[in-house]
Every structure is written in C-alpha cells, then in structure tokens.
Design a protein around this motif. Structure first.
Motif, PDB file in Angstrom:
ATOM      1  N   ARG A  26      13.575   9.032 -14.800  1.00  0.00           N
ATOM      2  CA  ARG A  26      12.212   8.573 -14.653  1.00  0.00           C
ATOM      3  C   ARG A  26      11.442   9.532 -15.581  1.00  0.00           C
ATOM      4  O   ARG A  26      10.483   9.338 -16.366  1.00  0.00           O
ATOM      5  CB  ARG A  26      11.543   8.431 -13.319  1.00  0.00           C
ATOM      6  CG  ARG A  26      12.268   7.186 -12.557  1.00  0.00           C
ATOM      7  CD  ARG A  26      11.293   6.806 -11.167  1.00  0.00           C
ATOM      8  NE  ARG A  26      10.296   5.927 -11.934  1.00  0.00           N
ATOM      9  CZ  ARG A  26       9.516   5.252 -11.176  1.00  0.00           C
ATOM     10  NH1 ARG A  26       9.352   5.407  -9.879  1.00  0.00           N
ATOM     11  NH2 ARG A  26       8.461   4.566 -11.572  1.00  0.00           N
ATOM     12  N   GLY A  81       6.578   0.703  -8.581  1.00  0.00           N
ATOM     13  CA  GLY A  81       7.063   0.120  -9.946  1.00  0.00           C
ATOM     14  C   GLY A  81       8.176  -0.873  -9.615  1.00  0.00           C
ATOM     15  O   GLY A  81       8.715  -1.381 -11.015  1.00  0.00           O
ATOM     16  N   GLY A 127      -2.054  -6.442 -10.085  1.00  0.00           N
ATOM     17  CA  GLY A 127      -2.652  -5.566  -9.578  1.00  0.00           C
ATOM     18  C   GLY A 127      -3.702  -4.995 -10.241  1.00  0.00           C
ATOM     19  O   GLY A 127      -4.377  -3.808  -9.835  1.00  0.00           O
ATOM     20  N   GLY A 160       0.475  -7.222  -7.464  1.00  0.00           N
ATOM     21  CA  GLY A 160       0.493  -5.905  -8.098  1.00  0.00           C
ATOM     22  C   GLY A 160       1.294  -6.013  -9.409  1.00  0.00           C
ATOM     23  O   GLY A 160       1.653  -7.134  -9.977  1.00  0.00           O
ATOM     24  N   SER A 161       0.997  -4.912 -10.090  1.00  0.00           N
ATOM     25  CA  SER A 161       1.725  -4.755 -11.765  1.00  0.00           C
ATOM     26  C   SER A 161       0.555  -5.333 -12.901  1.00  0.00           C
ATOM     27  O   SER A 161      -0.085  -6.079 -12.211  1.00  0.00           O
ATOM     28  CB  SER A 161       2.715  -5.273 -11.735  1.00  0.00           C
ATOM     29  OG  SER A 161       3.816  -4.388 -11.184  1.00  0.00           O
ATOM     30  N   LEU A 197       1.127  -1.582  -6.101  1.00  0.00           N
ATOM     31  CA  LEU A 197      -0.119  -0.876  -7.004  1.00  0.00           C
ATOM     32  C   LEU A 197       0.218   0.541  -7.103  1.00  0.00           C
ATOM     33  O   LEU A 197      -0.796   1.144  -7.314  1.00  0.00           O
ATOM     34  CB  LEU A 197      -1.464  -1.033  -6.158  1.00  0.00           C
ATOM     35  CG  LEU A 197      -1.575  -2.661  -5.773  1.00  0.00           C
ATOM     36  CD1 LEU A 197      -2.789  -2.526  -4.527  1.00  0.00           C
ATOM     37  CD2 LEU A 197      -2.351  -3.276  -6.838  1.00  0.00           C
ATOM     38  N   GLY A 198       1.287   0.903  -7.110  1.00  0.00           N
ATOM     39  CA  GLY A 198       1.372   2.629  -7.194  1.00  0.00           C
ATOM     40  C   GLY A 198       1.140   3.101  -5.872  1.00  0.00           C
ATOM     41  O   GLY A 198       0.248   3.025  -5.051  1.00  0.00           O
TER      42      GLY A 198
HETATM   43  N1  UDP Z   1      -0.531  -0.845 -10.605  1.00  0.00           N
HETATM   44  C1  UDP Z   1      -1.381  -1.723 -10.467  1.00  0.00           C
HETATM   45  N2  UDP Z   1      -2.661  -1.671 -10.200  1.00  0.00           N
HETATM   46  C2  UDP Z   1      -3.217  -0.385 -10.547  1.00  0.00           C
HETATM   47  C3  UDP Z   1      -2.468   0.709 -10.671  1.00  0.00           C
HETATM   48  C4  UDP Z   1      -0.922   0.330 -10.877  1.00  0.00           C
HETATM   49  O1  UDP Z   1      -0.944  -2.895 -10.269  1.00  0.00           O
HETATM   50  O2  UDP Z   1      -4.414  -0.386 -10.437  1.00  0.00           O
HETATM   51  C5  UDP Z   1       1.005  -1.254 -10.942  1.00  0.00           C
HETATM   52  C6  UDP Z   1       1.706  -0.558 -12.083  1.00  0.00           C
HETATM   53  O3  UDP Z   1       1.429  -1.738 -13.238  1.00  0.00           O
HETATM   54  C7  UDP Z   1       3.007  -0.552 -11.735  1.00  0.00           C
HETATM   55  C8  UDP Z   1       2.969   0.031 -10.482  1.00  0.00           C
HETATM   56  O4  UDP Z   1       1.476  -0.434  -9.858  1.00  0.00           O
HETATM   57  O5  UDP Z   1       3.564  -1.885 -11.849  1.00  0.00           O
HETATM   58  C9  UDP Z   1       3.059   1.591 -10.358  1.00  0.00           C
HETATM   59  O6  UDP Z   1       4.326   1.776 -10.706  1.00  0.00           O
HETATM   60  P1  UDP Z   1       4.875   3.421 -10.555  1.00  0.00           P
HETATM   61  O7  UDP Z   1       6.391   3.366 -11.396  1.00  0.00           O
HETATM   62  O8  UDP Z   1       4.027   4.442 -11.183  1.00  0.00           O
HETATM   63  O9  UDP Z   1       5.218   3.358  -9.077  1.00  0.00           O
HETATM   64  P2  UDP Z   1       5.014   4.614  -8.087  1.00  0.00           P
HETATM   65  O10 UDP Z   1       5.861   5.687  -8.746  1.00  0.00           O
HETATM   66  O11 UDP Z   1       3.725   4.932  -8.099  1.00  0.00           O
HETATM   67  O12 UDP Z   1       5.555   3.969  -6.808  1.00  0.00           O
END
Ligand code: UDP
Length: 246
Positions: A217, A191, A139, A111-112, A165-166
């Motif tokens: 945040r 994240g 990700g 991911g990320s 992946l969120g």
């Molecule tokens: N992300 C990813 N692929 C995607 C969409 C998001 O790898 O198709 C990653 C994004 O780069 C980030 C994480 O997922 O590192 C989501 O972070 P966020 O802080 O939004 O986390 P949440 O609050 O959704 O748990």
C-alpha cells in the motif's frame, strides 16, 4: 456467544477471534437484531487513539473489534495474547456477502467516490448470485444530504451496512448514527469498495501471506507515508509496554 475474550492493546480492546469466529458473531448480531458496531482495527488507529480519548471510547464501545493488520497481531502476541490471524475488513466483507446470498440478508453500501459502491455491488452480484444489495450511496455527501441518506437506509432496513469512509472517520460516523439507523450490523471497511470495483488493487497473495500488505500500500500510495509513520511509533510503544509488563 455474549462472552468476550479480548486483548488490551494500549487501552484498546481487541477481540481474540479468528475470521470464522468473527463471522459467527456477526451472524449472531443479525439474528438477535442488535445495532452492533464492528471495527476492523489497525495499528495506525490504535496509535491515533492514544491522543484521542473519544476514538478510544468508540473502539471500546464497539461490539466486535477484529485484529486487522499485522501490527495488531504482532502487538497482541508480544503482549501475550494468542491471536491466530488477521481478520481484515475486505476478507470479512467477502465472507459476509457469501453468507448473505444464502441467508437472504439485505446489504447496503455507503462510501467511496461516486459510482464505486455501485460497481462493487455489481461485481459482488456476479460473484454471489442472489445476493440482495438493497442500496448504495457514495461517501462524498454534504450535511444537507445526510438526513435523506439516513432516511433511505432506515426505510430499506438492511441487515448489514458496510461503511467505506476511511478510518477512523467511518468509526465516528457509525458510532454517531448506529442507534438511529437500527441496522443490526454496521461495519467500517475502508478502501474495500475501491478494491472490489477494481480501481485499486490489493497486494498479491504472496505479499499478504508474508505480512507485507502495508508495504504494498505504501508503494502504491506514497501519500500514505505520513500516516504510516505511526507504525514505527506504535511498535516502540508496544515494546516499551511489553517490557514494563514482564
Ligand atoms: N472516502 C469517502 N468519503 C470521504 C473520505 C473517504 O467515501 O469523505 C472513501 C474513499 O473514497 C475510499 C475510502 O473512503 O474509498 C478510504 O479508503 P482508504 O484506503 O484510505 O481506507 P483506510 O485505509 O482509511 O481504511
């Protein structure tokens, strides 16, 4: 170890665990080689699940659901459940990595954005010498790339798969692939890689302690405003629910 005590928060089952107990359960999943799905659940996702039966089903079919976020802890207490503390994804990630370096558990990071999981792995290798992070993948992959990612994870046989992946996309993803991956523990960590790699900062300690991490945040990422609108709606639902209950 198999018995579960959980709260019912608007139909979502959340385990009544503190951080230490969550870690013990994860250890148990690894020892018993289960294909366990761990969710660190926040109020936004519970709210979303009110109109998404599949998401609710996924939450309730997970093997461990921790109270991530003050919204869940507050709601649980309001409904009469004795939640001790938040159990967040990033806190669990650090604890698991600390334990992994002692127990020789293998870890995979998925991911990320490109380069972030690698950098997070580098940082954690410095923090926990001897840790075995056996692979990483960003990700942002296509449908065509998916089979080779699955094959790579299967071949490397990690004990723990961290999926950033969120939420709730990562929960859908884990639910879909956990049986074929045969990884003892898969856990969505949102994240967290961004924070560990240093591209996003976590709230200062005093804000975390004052339960204001959500505000931090929101200030840092104003685009989250729409998402966070779910929070007051969640609060209203809980208040209504707790009034009916009493
Ligand atoms: N992300 C990813 N692929 C995607 C969409 C998001 O790898 O198709 C990653 C994004 O780069 C980030 C994480 O997922 O590192 C989501 O972070 P966020 O802080 O939004 O986390 P949440 O609050 O959704 O748990």
């Amino acid at each position: 170890m198999n018995s579960r005590h959980y709260a019912d928060i608007l139909g979502a089952r959340v385990d009544l665990v503190n951080t230490r107990e969550a870690l013990d359960k994860i250890k148990h999943f690894i020892i018993t080689r289960q294909s366990a799905h761990v969710i660190t659940l926040n109020a936004e996702i519970v709210y979303q699940a009110q109109n998404d039966p599949e998401l609710l089903r996924i939450i309730n079919s997970a093997d461990l659901v921790t109270p991530d976020g003050i919204g869940i802890v507050w709601a649980g207490r309001r409904l009469g459940y004795p939640f001790e503390e938040r159990v967040s994804g990033i806190d669990l990630l650090y604890l698991i990595c600390g334990q992994a370096s002692q127990e020789n558990w293998k870890i995979y990071f998925l991911g990320s954005a490109p380069g972030i999981a690698d950098e997070a792995a580098r940082q954690l290798t410095q923090k926990y010498p001897g840790i075995n992070i056996c692979g990483t993948h960003n990700g942002y992959f296509s449908e065509e790339q998916l089979p080779s990612i699955i094959e790579e994870i299967k071949a490397l046989q990690p004990d723990i798969l961290f999926v950033a992946l969120g939420a709730p996309g990562q929960e859908y993803w884990i639910n879909k692939f956990r049986q074929s991956l045969m990884v003892p523990v898969a856990i969505g960590v949102g994240g967290s890689f961004d924070v560990i790699a240093g591209v996003k900062s976590r709230a200062p300690e005093w804000m975390i302690k004052a339960n204001l991490e959500w505000l931090y945040r929101l200030l840092k990422e104003p685009s989250r405003f729409k998402r966070q609108l779910a929070l007051p709606k969640f609060v209203l639902l809980i208040l209504r629910h707790s009034l009916y209950k009493n």
